[in-house]
Enzyme design. Structure first.
Site, PDB file in Angstrom:
ATOM      1  N   HIS A 144     -11.609  11.740  -2.366  1.00  0.00           N
ATOM      2  CA  HIS A 144     -11.903  10.576  -3.212  1.00  0.00           C
ATOM      3  C   HIS A 144     -12.749  10.978  -4.426  1.00  0.00           C
ATOM      4  CE1 HIS A 144     -10.629   8.247   0.303  1.00  0.00           C
ATOM      5  NE2 HIS A 144     -10.702   7.134  -0.407  1.00  0.00           N
ATOM      6  N   GLN A 151      -5.806   3.357  -6.679  1.00  0.00           N
ATOM      7  CA  GLN A 151      -7.216   3.137  -6.351  1.00  0.00           C
ATOM      8  C   GLN A 151      -8.111   4.364  -6.523  1.00  0.00           C
ATOM      9  OE1 GLN A 151      -7.090   1.163  -2.491  1.00  0.00           O
ATOM     10  NE2 GLN A 151      -6.907  -0.824  -3.504  1.00  0.00           N
ATOM     11  N   PHE A 152      -7.553   5.521  -6.262  1.00  0.00           N
ATOM     12  CA  PHE A 152      -8.278   6.767  -6.517  1.00  0.00           C
ATOM     13  C   PHE A 152      -7.292   7.794  -7.067  1.00  0.00           C
ATOM     14  CE2 PHE A 152     -11.046   4.592  -3.616  1.00  0.00           C
ATOM     15  CZ  PHE A 152     -12.322   4.915  -4.061  1.00  0.00           C
ATOM     16  N   ALA A 153      -7.736   8.572  -8.026  1.00  0.00           N
ATOM     17  CA  ALA A 153      -6.831   9.537  -8.667  1.00  0.00           C
ATOM     18  C   ALA A 153      -6.252  10.510  -7.652  1.00  0.00           C
ATOM     19  CB  ALA A 153      -7.562  10.295  -9.769  1.00  0.00           C
ATOM     20  N   ASP A 154      -6.992  10.744  -6.574  1.00  0.00           N
ATOM     21  CA  ASP A 154      -6.510  11.627  -5.512  1.00  0.00           C
ATOM     22  C   ASP A 154      -5.156  11.161  -4.978  1.00  0.00           C
ATOM     23  OD1 ASP A 154      -9.507  12.919  -4.643  1.00  0.00           O
ATOM     24  OD2 ASP A 154      -9.490  10.934  -5.531  1.00  0.00           O
ATOM     25  N   PHE A 155      -4.914   9.866  -5.019  1.00  0.00           N
ATOM     26  CA  PHE A 155      -3.678   9.321  -4.451  1.00  0.00           C
ATOM     27  C   PHE A 155      -2.518   9.333  -5.443  1.00  0.00           C
ATOM     28  CE2 PHE A 155      -7.041   6.690  -2.100  1.00  0.00           C
ATOM     29  CZ  PHE A 155      -7.359   7.781  -1.305  1.00  0.00           C
ATOM     30  N   LEU A 206       0.839  -1.206   0.000  1.00  0.00           N
ATOM     31  CA  LEU A 206       0.000   0.000   0.000  1.00  0.00           C
ATOM     32  C   LEU A 206       0.879   1.263   0.000  1.00  0.00           C
ATOM     33  CD1 LEU A 206      -2.930   0.661   2.521  1.00  0.00           C
ATOM     34  CD2 LEU A 206      -2.040   2.234   0.832  1.00  0.00           C
ATOM     35  N   ALA A 207       1.319   1.653  -1.176  1.00  0.00           N
ATOM     36  CA  ALA A 207       2.184   2.821  -1.303  1.00  0.00           C
ATOM     37  C   ALA A 207       2.137   3.270  -2.760  1.00  0.00           C
ATOM     38  CB  ALA A 207       3.616   2.474  -0.899  1.00  0.00           C
ATOM     39  N   GLU A 208       1.380   4.329  -3.028  1.00  0.00           N
ATOM     40  CA  GLU A 208       1.131   4.731  -4.406  1.00  0.00           C
ATOM     41  C   GLU A 208       2.402   5.173  -5.110  1.00  0.00           C
ATOM     42  OE1 GLU A 208      -0.659   5.535  -1.785  1.00  0.00           O
ATOM     43  OE2 GLU A 208      -2.413   4.314  -2.263  1.00  0.00           O
TER      44      GLU A 208
END
Ligand SMILES: Cc1ncc(C[n+]2csc(CCOP(=O)(O)OP(=O)(O)O)c2C)c(N)n1
Ligand SMILES: [Mg+2]
Lengths: 329, 352
Positions: A131, A84-88, A60-62
C-alpha cells in the site's frame, strides 16, 4: 478570480467537479467513490451533485475498473477511474499497457482512449509493502501513456484538469501523504489548467539543482532552508509529469548551476532519476562540475512500521548531505 | 448411417428455416457471405502453404454464427469487438477484400493498422469495428464499458464482443459479465466455442459443460446455439439483439463450433457452409449452376483483391512515432489510406 489556501485533496475534488460541470462526458468510476466519496474523499459529494450516471460505484476488481473505463472512453465518454491504491494498478497492467496505451497507435488513430486513471501512491501513511509503492516509473516507461505526479494543491488542480482534457490515457498519481497539505494558493478560475510536460522551478537558486517530484519536493524545500545557513543556494525543479518529461527546464537549471541531484522516494535503482541523470550526463556533460547524484530509496519493499518506513524513505537530511558532497566539486 | 444423419441435419435446417421467416434473397445473401468467407479463408490458407504469406487465423466452421451476427449489427451505430478468428464477421460487415489482403500482407497501406499489428487484428471506425489487440479477453471488458457508456448517453447502440471458449477463463470475462449483469447493459457476448484453445481442450479449461452455464451466475441471459445450423443461429442472434436493444440486458450466446476433424469427416452434418449448400440445393433454393457461378465470381474477386493488394507499394507511410500520442498524428490516415477498390459487399452478392 480569487486564490485560496485549500488542501491537495480539496483541490483535486475541485478540479474533478469543475471538469464534470464543464463537460458532461466526464464520468468517474471506481470502488467506493459514490456515497462514500472515495477512501481519501477525493470524490466526496460528487455523486450527490451529478448523479449516479456520472459517478459509478464499481465492483471490487481493479482490472475491471480500468477495462470498463477504457470501454467507456471508446464509447465516447471521458472517464476518470480511481483505483484505491496505486499498488493495485498492477492488477490492471495488461489493460493499461496493452490496451489503453496502444489503442491509438495500433488503429492508426481511428480509435483512442482519453481516460485518466488516478491512484494514491507512495509512502508516509504506514501502508506497508503493498500500500506504499512508487509505481510511476513502471508507467513512464510505456509509450502511449502520460504520467503525472503533482506535489502541490495548485498543481493537482491544474494537472487533473489538463489530464481530463487530454486525448490520451493519463496515469495520475497522488502522493497519499500530501492529501492534506496546503502549500501555496489555488486559483478558482475554471480554466486554470497546467499543460502536461512542463516542470516548474519550485525554488530558484544558483548553486545546486535538485530535480524531484511528489513528497520529496517538500524534503527539498526543508533542505534548502537548512543549507541556506551554510551559504548553499539550492534550485529545486519539480518535474510534475514524468511522461512527457520536461528536459528543457532541467537543462536550463543544470547549465546554470553546473551541479545536479535527482531525488525521489522511488528506488534509486531504475527510478526515473536514473533516466534524468543519464540524460543530463549525455546532453549537459560540458556544464557539469561533478557527478550527477541519484538519491532514492534502497532496493527493498516499504515496511509498515512508521519508524522503519522513515528509515527507508530519503529525506531532507540525506539530501543536504548529498548537496554538501557535490558542493565540493 | 451417414446418410440418415445427413438427412436429419437437413431436416433440422428446414425446421429452423421455417421458424425464421427468411426471404429467398436473405437466404442466398447469407449463403453468399458464408461462401465468400470460406473461399477467402481457403485462399489465405493456400497462400500460407505456398509460403507467400504468414499469419492470420482460419474461420473455417465459424462462418454461420459470424455472418448472422454481422447482419444484426447496424454499421455506423453499433460497436463490434471481434477477435482474430472473425474473418467471416468482418467480411460480412463490409470490410473490403482488398483491405483484408493488405492486412494479411502486413502492408503499411492496411487501414486496420498499417502493419503495426499481426494479421487478423481488425479495426475500422467506419464499420464500428473497435481495434482488437492480441491479448485474449481484454476486449470483453471494453464491450461492457462501451455498452454502459451507450446506456449513460441514452444511445440505441448495442455492443457485441466475440471470443473463444479459452478466453472465458480470463478474469476479464468474469469482470465484464459481472459488470454487464449489474447494469443490464446492451451487450452481446458471443462465445465461439470450438472446443479447443491452441492445444487445451475444453475439459481442461472449465468444469462446466457449456460456457453459457455460467450466465445465470452473472444475471445475464444465456443462449446456446448450434454453430452448424445457420438458421438456428440467425434466430438466436436476432432475439439476442432485440433483447439487448430494447433494454432487456446483456446476452451471453454460445455457438457450438464443430471440430475441424468432424467437419472434415462429416461435412454434410457439421460444416456450416457445406450443410447449408446441401439444404439449398435439395430445397430448390439454389441450383448447381448458380452455385458454380457464384464461386467463380467470388474467386475472381478474391484474386483481383489479392493482386491489387500485392501491387500496393506503400512503404514509408508512417514514422515509428506516429499515433503514439494525439499530438503526433503526423499524417492523415484518410489521405493516405484510401481504399483503392470498388469492392462492395452488396455488389458482390448480386446474383440474378
Ligand atoms: C492473454 C493471452 N494469453 C495467451 C495468449 C496466446 N493465445 C493465443 S490464441 C490462444 C487460444 C485461445 O483459444 P480460444 O479463446 O478458445 O479461441 P480460439 O482460437 O479457439 O477461437 C492463446 C492461449 C493470448 N493471445 N493472450
Ligand atoms: Mg477455442
Amino acid at each position: 478570480m480569487t486564490e485560496r489556501t485549500i488542501s491537495m485533496v480539496e483541490a483535486l475534488r475541485e478540479g474533478l467537479r469543475e471538469e464534470m460541470g464543464r463537460d458532461e462526458r466526464v464520468v468517474l468510476l471506481g470502488d467506493d467513490i459514490g456515497s462514500a466519496g472515495g477512501i481519501f474523499t477525493a470524490t466526496m459529494g460528487l455523486r450527490e451533485e451529478f448523479g449516479g450516471g456520472r459517478v459509478w460505484d464499481m465492483p471490487l476488481a481493479e482490472n475491471g475498473v480500468v477495462g470498463v473505463g477504457i470501454g467507456a472512453a471508446i464509447g465516447g465518454l471521458r472517464p476518470v477511474a480511481e483505483v484505491q491504491f496505486a499498488d493495485f494498478l498492477l492488477s490492471a497492467m495488461s489493460q493499461i499497457v496493452n490496451e489503453a496505451a496502444k489503442l491509438r497507435y495500433r488503429s492508426l488513430g481511428q480509435w483512442s482512449c482519453p481516460i485518466v486513471i488516478r491512484a494514491p501512491y507512495g509512502a508516509g501513511l504506514a501502508g506497508g509493502p503493498d500500500h506504499s509503492q512508487s509505481v510511476e516509473t513502471l508507467f513512464a516507461h510505456i509509450p502511449g501513456l502520460k504520467v503525472v505526479a503533482p506535489s502541490t494543491p495548485a498543481d493537482t488542480k491544474g494537472l487533473i484538469k489538463a489530464s481530463i482534457r487530454d486525448e490520451d490515457p493519463v496515469i495520475f498519481l497522488e502522493q497519499k501523504s500530501l492529501y492534506h497539505q496546503r502549500y501555496g494558493v489555488v486559483s478558482d478560475d475554471e480554466d486554470y489548467v497546467i499543460p502536461l510536460g512542463r516542470a516548474i522551478v519550485r525554488r530558484e537558486g544558483k548553486d545546486v539543482s535538485v530535480i524531484t517530484y511528489g513528497a520529496m519536493v517538500f524534503e527539498s524545500l526543508f533542505a534548502a532552508e537548512m543549507l541556506q545557513r551554510e551559504q548553499i543556494d539550492l534550485e529545486i525543479i519539480d518535474i510534475r509529469t514524468l511522461q512527457p518529461l520536461d528536459i528543457d527546464t532541467i537543462g536550463e537549471s543544470v547549465s546554470k548551476t553546473n551541479k545536479a541531484i535527482v531525488f525521489h522516494e522511488d528506488t534509486r535503482f531504475s527510478g526515473i532519476g536514473a533516466e534524468i541523470a543519464a540524460t543530463i550526463g549525455e546532453e549537459l556533460f560540458e556544464f557539469l562540475d561533478g557527478p550527477v547524484i541519484r538519491l532514492g530509496a534502497p532496493f527493498a519493499p516499504i515496511p509498515a512500521k512508521p519508524s522503519l518506513e522513515k528509515e527507508i524513505i530519503p529525506n531532507a537530511a540525506a539530501l543536504a548531505n548529498a548537496v554538501r558532497r557535490l558542493s565540493r566539486y | 448411417m451417414q446418410d440418415v444423419a445427413a438427412e436429419a441435419h437437413i431436416h433440422r435446417l428446414q425446421e429452423s428455416f421455417n421458424a425464421l421467416n427468411y426471404s429467398a434473397e436473405e437466404t442466398l445473401d447469407v449463403y453468399g457471405l458464408m461462401l465468400l468467407a470460406r473461399l477467402t479463408d481457403e485462399y489465405l490458407a493456400d497462400l500460407r502453404t505456398k509460403g507467400l504469406m504468414t499469419g492470420g487465423v482460419s474461420c473455417k466452421g465459424h462462418e454461420a454464427i459470424q455472418v448472422v451476427c454481422a447482419r444484426e449489427l447496424v454499421v455506423g451505430t453499433d460497436y463490434t469487438l471481434p477477435y482474430y478468428r472473425d474473418l467471416a464477421l468482418v467480411i460480412a460487415m463490409g470490410m473490403p477484400l482488398y483491405d483484408i489482403f493488405l492486412n494479411h500482407l502486413g502492408s503499411e497501406a492496411d487501414p486496420n493498422s498499417g502493419g503495426r499489428m499481426r494479421p487478423a487484428h481488425w479495426s475500422s471506425r467506419k464499420l464500428g469495428i473497435v481495434s482488437s489487440s492480441g491479448v485474449a479477453a481484454t476486449h470483453i471488458l471494453h464491450a461492457a464499458g462501451i455498452a454502459f457508456a451507450a446506456q449513460i448517453r441514452q444511445s440505441s447502440a448495442i455492443t457485441a464482443a466475440f471470443f473463444g471458449e479459452g478466453a472465458t477463463s480470463e478474469g476479464d470475462f468474469h469482470e465484464a459479465l459481472n459488470f454487464a449483469g449489474i447494469h443490464r447493459v446492451g451487450a452481446l457476448f458471443i462465445c465461439e466455442n470450438n472446443g479447443v484453445a491452441l492445444s487445451t481442450p475444453q475439459s481442461r479449461q472449465m468444469k462446466v459443460k457449456h460456457v453459457v452455464d455460467r450466465a445465470s451466475a452473472y444475471g445475464v441471459h444465456g443462449m446456446l446455439v448450434d454453430g452448424s445450423n445457420v438458421f438456428a443461429a440467425a434466430a438466436a442472434i436476432r432475439d439476442a439483439a432485440t433483447r439487448a436493444r430494447s433494454g432487456g440486458g446483456p446476452v451471453l450466446l454460445e455457438a457450438i463450433i464443430p471440430s475441424q476433424m468432424r467437419m472434415r469427416e462429416q461435412p454434410d452434418i457439421y460444416d456450416p457452409v457445406y450443410g447449408l449448400r446441401a439444404f439449398l440445393l435439395q430445397s430448390g433454393k439454389l441450383t448447381e449452376a448458380a452455385d458454380t457461378e457464384m464461386r467463380e465470381t467470388f474467386t475472381q474477386k478474391i484474386e483481383d483483391a489479392y493482386k491489387l493488394a500485392l501491387s500496393a507499394d506503400k512503404a514509408g507511410i508512417f514514422a515509428v512515432q506516429d499515433y503514439v500520442y494525439a499530438d503526433n498524428p503526423a499524417v492523415n490516415v484518410q489521405e493516405h489510406l484510401q481504399t483503392e477498390t470498388s469492392f462492395n459487399i452488396e455488389e458482390t452478392l448480386q446474383h440474378d
